[in-house]
Design a protein around this motif. Structure first.
Motif, PDB file in Angstrom:
ATOM      1  N   VAL A  63       0.873  -0.930   0.060  1.00 27.33           N
ATOM      2  CA  VAL A  63      -0.121  -0.062  -0.149  1.00 27.33           C
ATOM      3  C   VAL A  63       0.862   1.311   0.069  1.00 27.33           C
ATOM      4  O   VAL A  63       1.823   1.178   0.774  1.00 27.33           O
ATOM      5  CB  VAL A  63      -1.068  -0.049   1.244  1.00 27.33           C
ATOM      6  N   ARG A  64       0.493   2.176  -0.808  1.00 28.45           N
ATOM      7  CA  ARG A  64       1.402   3.652  -1.120  1.00 28.45           C
ATOM      8  C   ARG A  64       0.445   4.521  -0.403  1.00 28.45           C
ATOM      9  O   ARG A  64      -0.731   4.896  -0.751  1.00 28.45           O
ATOM     10  CB  ARG A  64       1.439   3.599  -2.420  1.00 28.45           C
ATOM     11  N   ARG A  65       0.718   5.184   0.602  1.00 30.71           N
ATOM     12  CA  ARG A  65       0.065   6.407   1.242  1.00 30.71           C
ATOM     13  C   ARG A  65       0.307   7.390   0.220  1.00 30.71           C
ATOM     14  O   ARG A  65       1.278   7.789  -0.193  1.00 30.71           O
ATOM     15  CB  ARG A  65       0.746   6.725   2.658  1.00 30.71           C
ATOM     16  N   MET A  66      -0.959   8.056  -0.049  1.00 33.43           N
ATOM     17  CA  MET A  66      -0.934   9.360  -1.027  1.00 33.43           C
ATOM     18  C   MET A  66      -1.818  10.410  -0.550  1.00 33.43           C
ATOM     19  O   MET A  66      -2.498  10.288   0.477  1.00 33.43           O
ATOM     20  CB  MET A  66      -1.821   8.681  -2.298  1.00 33.43           C
ATOM     21  N   PRO A  67      -1.450  11.593  -0.976  1.00 31.76           N
ATOM     22  CA  PRO A  67      -2.011  12.663  -0.520  1.00 31.76           C
ATOM     23  C   PRO A  67      -3.443  13.007  -1.105  1.00 31.76           C
ATOM     24  O   PRO A  67      -3.763  12.418  -1.967  1.00 31.76           O
ATOM     25  CB  PRO A  67      -0.959  13.716  -1.103  1.00 31.76           C
ATOM     26  N   ALA A  68      -4.134  14.010  -0.734  1.00 28.86           N
ATOM     27  CA  ALA A  68      -5.417  14.175  -1.012  1.00 28.86           C
ATOM     28  C   ALA A  68      -5.182  14.778  -2.383  1.00 28.86           C
ATOM     29  O   ALA A  68      -4.408  15.232  -2.674  1.00 28.86           O
ATOM     30  CB  ALA A  68      -5.955  15.142   0.093  1.00 28.86           C
ATOM     31  N   GLU A  69      -6.626  14.490  -3.067  1.00 26.99           N
ATOM     32  CA  GLU A  69      -6.399  15.007  -4.378  1.00 26.99           C
ATOM     33  C   GLU A  69      -8.042  15.478  -4.590  1.00 26.99           C
ATOM     34  O   GLU A  69      -8.750  14.739  -4.036  1.00 26.99           O
ATOM     35  CB  GLU A  69      -6.082  14.144  -5.442  1.00 26.99           C
ATOM     36  N   PRO A  70      -8.290  16.065  -5.725  1.00 27.69           N
ATOM     37  CA  PRO A  70      -9.746  16.552  -5.899  1.00 27.69           C
ATOM     38  C   PRO A  70     -10.622  15.311  -6.083  1.00 27.69           C
ATOM     39  O   PRO A  70     -11.795  15.330  -5.505  1.00 27.69           O
ATOM     40  CB  PRO A  70      -9.525  17.114  -7.230  1.00 27.69           C
TER      41      PRO A  70
END
Length: 160
Positions: A67-74
């Motif tokens: 699992v790759r932690r990703m930042p918020a996006e629209p």
């Protein structure tokens, strides 16, 4: 008698684990053109924002997932997310819910990190993967993370 299944974080650059990843890559290459495979390489799997798990029976590596932690996006309602990647169980070990256990541990790690959702991209021709994710509560959604909507990908998410 089967040895107990143990799932734990491990490095993806070990020879036995590399063999799992190579088997997954070979399988994906049999289904899709190279430009339609969205694979994290070993160096990307070693990044600090990735949690990579290996399932073992005894000393034998029988499955993996990341699992790759990703930042918020629209497209994620302004919320960070974890992207499920590199899920694979060796064919001889399938049907024993190893992938379910790997996925559950990846999701638990996201919950512990305060990440509210898991997203993934898988292929429309991967029936086993689609069954796994639906069984685990994932629902089909639109594209995210810059993936192309190429008609081959299935995008899914789950609130954690």
């Amino acid at each position: 008698m089967n040895a107990e299944l143990v799932i734990r974080p491990e490095r993806p650059d070990q020879p036995e684990v590399l063999a799992l990843l190579e088997a997954l890559d070979t399988y994906l290459a049999s289904l899709y053109a190279p430009e339609d495979n969205h694979i994290l390489g070993v160096q990307q799997l070693l990044a600090n924002d990735v949690r990579f798990l290996v399932a073992r029976r005894g000393r034998a590596a029988v499955g993996c997932g990341a699992v790759r932690r990703m930042p918020a996006e629209p497209g994620t309602a302004g919320q960070p997310y974890g992207e499920i990647k590199r899920m694979f169980v060796v064919p001889a070990q399938r049907g024993q819910r190893i992938a379910d256990a790997l996925l559950a541990q990846l999701e638990a790690g996201l919950r512990n990190d305060g990440i509210p959702q898991a997203l993934l991209e898988t292929g429309r021709d991967q029936a086993e993967a689609l069954r796994l994710y639906r069984r685990a509560g994932y629902a089909v959604r639109g594209p995210f993370g810059g993936y192309p909507d190429n008609g081959l990908s299935v995008f899914m998410d789950k609130a954690l």
